[in-house]
Design an enzyme around this catalytic site. Structure first.
Site, PDB file in Angstrom:
ATOM      1  N   PRO A 146       0.841  -1.205   0.000  1.00 44.01           N
ATOM      2  CA  PRO A 146       0.000   0.000   0.000  1.00 44.01           C
ATOM      3  C   PRO A 146       0.870   1.248   0.000  1.00 44.01           C
ATOM      4  O   PRO A 146       1.759   1.390   0.824  1.00 44.01           O
ATOM      5  CB  PRO A 146      -0.772  -0.116   1.321  1.00 44.01           C
ATOM      6  CG  PRO A 146       0.107  -0.946   2.211  1.00 44.01           C
ATOM      7  CD  PRO A 146       0.797  -1.915   1.284  1.00 44.01           C
ATOM      8  N   TYR A 155      -5.878   2.808   7.886  1.00 44.64           N
ATOM      9  CA  TYR A 155      -5.388   3.634   8.977  1.00 44.64           C
ATOM     10  C   TYR A 155      -6.562   3.818   9.925  1.00 44.64           C
ATOM     11  O   TYR A 155      -7.664   4.158   9.475  1.00 44.64           O
ATOM     12  CB  TYR A 155      -4.928   5.012   8.478  1.00 44.64           C
ATOM     13  CG  TYR A 155      -3.510   5.032   7.957  1.00 44.64           C
ATOM     14  CD1 TYR A 155      -2.458   4.538   8.719  1.00 44.64           C
ATOM     15  CD2 TYR A 155      -3.224   5.572   6.713  1.00 44.64           C
ATOM     16  CE1 TYR A 155      -1.156   4.577   8.245  1.00 44.64           C
ATOM     17  CE2 TYR A 155      -1.914   5.614   6.233  1.00 44.64           C
ATOM     18  CZ  TYR A 155      -0.888   5.109   7.009  1.00 44.64           C
ATOM     19  OH  TYR A 155       0.401   5.151   6.537  1.00 44.64           O
ATOM     20  N   ASP A 211       2.220   1.039  12.530  1.00 45.93           N
ATOM     21  CA  ASP A 211       3.430   1.808  12.861  1.00 45.93           C
ATOM     22  C   ASP A 211       3.296   3.314  12.617  1.00 45.93           C
ATOM     23  O   ASP A 211       4.296   4.019  12.512  1.00 45.93           O
ATOM     24  CB  ASP A 211       4.656   1.233  12.118  1.00 45.93           C
ATOM     25  CG  ASP A 211       4.461   1.149  10.604  1.00 45.93           C
ATOM     26  OD1 ASP A 211       3.455   1.681  10.092  1.00 45.93           O
ATOM     27  OD2 ASP A 211       5.324   0.541   9.936  1.00 45.93           O
ATOM     28  N   HIS A 269       7.812   0.197   7.330  1.00 47.12           N
ATOM     29  CA  HIS A 269       7.114   1.226   6.555  1.00 47.12           C
ATOM     30  C   HIS A 269       8.096   1.827   5.532  1.00 47.12           C
ATOM     31  O   HIS A 269       8.086   3.024   5.257  1.00 47.12           O
ATOM     32  CB  HIS A 269       6.567   2.317   7.489  1.00 47.12           C
ATOM     33  CG  HIS A 269       5.321   2.992   6.993  1.00 47.12           C
ATOM     34  ND1 HIS A 269       4.086   2.770   7.525  1.00 47.12           N
ATOM     35  CD2 HIS A 269       5.116   3.894   5.982  1.00 47.12           C
ATOM     36  CE1 HIS A 269       3.176   3.518   6.899  1.00 47.12           C
ATOM     37  NE2 HIS A 269       3.778   4.199   5.959  1.00 47.12           N
ATOM     38  N   ASP A 309       8.050  -6.832   3.958  1.00 46.96           N
ATOM     39  CA  ASP A 309       8.371  -5.862   2.905  1.00 46.96           C
ATOM     40  C   ASP A 309       9.516  -4.973   3.349  1.00 46.96           C
ATOM     41  O   ASP A 309       9.926  -4.981   4.509  1.00 46.96           O
ATOM     42  CB  ASP A 309       7.144  -5.042   2.469  1.00 46.96           C
ATOM     43  CG  ASP A 309       6.724  -3.964   3.468  1.00 46.96           C
ATOM     44  OD1 ASP A 309       7.502  -3.612   4.381  1.00 46.96           O
ATOM     45  OD2 ASP A 309       5.601  -3.451   3.325  1.00 46.96           O
TER      46      ASP A 309
HETATM   47  C1  LIG Z   1       5.448   6.757  -1.106  1.00 42.11           C
HETATM   48  C2  LIG Z   1       5.051   5.727  -0.091  1.00 42.11           C
HETATM   49  C3  LIG Z   1       3.812   5.802   0.517  1.00 42.11           C
HETATM   50  C4  LIG Z   1       3.443   4.847   1.454  1.00 42.11           C
HETATM   51  N1  LIG Z   1       2.193   4.927   1.999  1.00 42.11           N
HETATM   52  C5  LIG Z   1       1.816   3.963   2.869  1.00 42.11           C
HETATM   53  C6  LIG Z   1       0.512   3.989   3.422  1.00 42.11           C
HETATM   54  O1  LIG Z   1      -0.285   4.878   3.133  1.00 42.11           O
HETATM   55  N2  LIG Z   1       0.180   3.006   4.301  1.00 42.11           N
HETATM   56  C7  LIG Z   1       1.059   2.015   4.638  1.00 42.11           C
HETATM   57  O2  LIG Z   1       0.727   1.135   5.425  1.00 42.11           O
HETATM   58  N3  LIG Z   1       2.293   1.969   4.123  1.00 42.11           N
HETATM   59  C8  LIG Z   1       2.683   2.914   3.255  1.00 42.11           C
HETATM   60  N4  LIG Z   1       3.948   2.862   2.728  1.00 42.11           N
HETATM   61  C9  LIG Z   1       4.863   1.758   3.098  1.00 42.11           C
HETATM   62  C10 LIG Z   1       4.740   0.595   2.112  1.00 42.11           C
HETATM   63  O3  LIG Z   1       3.504  -0.051   2.240  1.00 42.11           O
HETATM   64  C11 LIG Z   1       5.838  -0.458   2.337  1.00 42.11           C
HETATM   65  O4  LIG Z   1       5.833  -0.861   3.684  1.00 42.11           O
HETATM   66  C12 LIG Z   1       7.233   0.005   1.970  1.00 42.11           C
HETATM   67  O5  LIG Z   1       7.200   0.949   0.910  1.00 42.11           O
HETATM   68  C13 LIG Z   1       8.084  -1.177   1.565  1.00 42.11           C
HETATM   69  O6  LIG Z   1       9.387  -0.796   1.318  1.00 42.11           O
HETATM   70  P1  LIG Z   1       9.987  -0.564  -0.162  1.00 42.11           P
HETATM   71  O7  LIG Z   1       9.420   0.728  -0.633  1.00 42.11           O
HETATM   72  O8  LIG Z   1      11.433  -0.512   0.103  1.00 42.11           O
HETATM   73  O9  LIG Z   1       9.580  -1.744  -1.022  1.00 42.11           O
HETATM   74  C14 LIG Z   1       4.339   3.818   1.798  1.00 42.11           C
HETATM   75  C15 LIG Z   1       5.581   3.747   1.175  1.00 42.11           C
HETATM   76  C16 LIG Z   1       5.953   4.679   0.238  1.00 42.11           C
HETATM   77  C17 LIG Z   1       7.297   4.561  -0.424  1.00 42.11           C
END
Ligand SMILES: Cc1cc2nc3c(=O)[nH]c(=O)nc-3n(C[C@H](O)[C@H](O)[C@H](O)COP(=O)(O)O)c2cc1C
Length: 358
Positions: free
Chosen positions: A78, A131, A159, A250, A281
């Site tokens: 996400p 959320y 988190d 995250h 992830d």
């Molecule tokens: C631009 C961006 C926005 C994100 N927004 C959310 C979010 O709204 N909710 C959430 O649970 N995780 C969010 N994440 C975390 C991702 O779900 C994920 O845990 C993380 O990007 C994984 O790492 P990686 O980018 O190295 O693959 C976000 C990550 C990025 C890069």
């Protein structure tokens, strides 16, 4: 179209393709970005232990996630505000996900509505990231909308009681100035737009395990708790009704200097891996990283930023190519490690790499 051959090239091209502030929002992490960098490095600290001469002619990427057979272990993580990467935003991501049979998790802060995504891509295997908002009525409405529109799981993010310290966003005017599409806000009776810097005010810092328990008991959908880094928290998740956990930092965007997911994963698998699905992830950039995650006991692996780099570089086709590259590399790694089956991996395929001590 002339698309890159590697994920780092996608990132480089993305940096040139979108606004600086948007790129920094996607690329950035919290604090000194130590966890952000280590998330990638942690997979590289693991060495592979291949088995040879095992007849590598037949491989299978299939895995079982939440009781369902899936063609491969990738899931699109996400991520909020995808229209900052490409005009179609999440709809483009969804096309790439359908083309590669990859489940996609839509974010609460997505720039595309729950109903809109389902209508645009009915063939998409879709999950919804929750959320817990100050407005619990709106939170319930989101979760109900997800169930009503065929989403198959809820991913409750644990988190973000408050937002991490993200200095790139503070520096770029992006955070303070530009309103972004946020259709979920309509459920709060508001206009469906908000500036990114204000979205943090929607989150409820009083969120606890009780909220997980309530979501798990009230929703017909399985609940995964995302952002788990400790075995004892994974145990709590199971005790409060979760069907699984996502081991995650995250993407290094919340608390800096926490352990990378690859390092946090093994004790969590040891604690709850026999009872629920453990996903991981963070920093997954190669098929071998996916294989290592599976070898450490994850059932599936979420991919975040690389999908954004694909979107920014080539829209849906770019995101599709990113997912195809990872899947091709995973297939290759299954052949060359002699593991052959994505669901047949275990820790004997990895060890701490001697080069990591230097
Ligand atoms: C631009 C961006 C926005 C994100 N927004 C959310 C979010 O709204 N909710 C959430 O649970 N995780 C969010 N994440 C975390 C991702 O779900 C994920 O845990 C993380 O990007 C994984 O790492 P990686 O980018 O190295 O693959 C976000 C990550 C990025 C890069």
């Amino acid at each position: 179209v002339d698309l890159p051959l590697t994920l780092p090239e996608f990132e480089e091209r993305a940096a040139g393709a979108i606004e600086r502030g948007a790129f920094d929002y996607f690329a950035g992490g919290a604090g000194d970005e130590i966890t952000l960098r280590d998330s990638v490095a942690a997979w590289q600290r693991l060495a592979l232990r291949p088995r040879v001469l095992v007849d590598a002619s037949r491989r299978s990427l299939e895995v079982t996630v939440l009781g369902r057979r899936r063609p491969h272990p990738l899931i699109v993580a996400p991520m909020a505000h995808q229209r900052l990467a490409t005009p179609d935003g999440e709809r483009a991501t969804a096309r790439a996900a359908v083309a590669t049979q990859t489940p996609m998790c839509l974010a609460t802060l997505a720039s595309t509505g729950i109903d809109e995504l389902a209508a645009a891509e009915p063939g998409l295997t879709r999950w919804f990231q929750v959320y817990v908002l100050r407005d619990r009525g709106a939170t319930t409405a989101l979760v109900e909308a997800a169930a009503a529109h065929g989403y198959e799981a809820l991913v409750v993010t644990a988190d973000v009681p408050v937002l991490g310290v993200r200095e790139r966003d503070r520096r770029s005017r992006f955070e303070t100035e530009e309103a972004q599409e946020l259709p979920a806000l309509r459920l709060l009776g508001r206009e469906g737009r908000m500036i990114v810097g204000e979205t943090a005010s929607l989150f409820d810092p009083t969120v606890t395990w009780r909220d997980v328990e309530r979501l798990a008991s009230e929703s017909p959908l399985p609940v995964l708790v995302k952002g788990i880094l400790l075995a004892e928290d994974a145990r709590r998740a199971v005790d409060h009704g979760a069907a699984g956990v996502v081991v995650s930092t995250h993407g290094g965007r919340q608390l800096d200097t926490v352990l990378a997911s690859a390092d946090a994963l093994p004790p969590i698998v040891d604690e709850v891996g026999d009872e629920v699905d453990v996903l991981v992830d963070g920093g997954v950039r190669r098929g071998t990283d996916v294989l290592k995650g599976l070898a450490l006991g994850a059932r599936a692996v979420m991919v975040g930023r690389p999908v954004i780099w694909g979107l920014a570089t080539g829209g849906a086709a770019g995101a599709q190519r990113v997912l195809e590259l990872l899947l091709g590399e995973l297939d290759n790694a299954l052949a060359l490690t002699g593991a052959l089956h994505a669901d047949g991996l275990d820790r004997s395929f990895v060890q701490h790499a001697p080069w990591a001590n230097h």
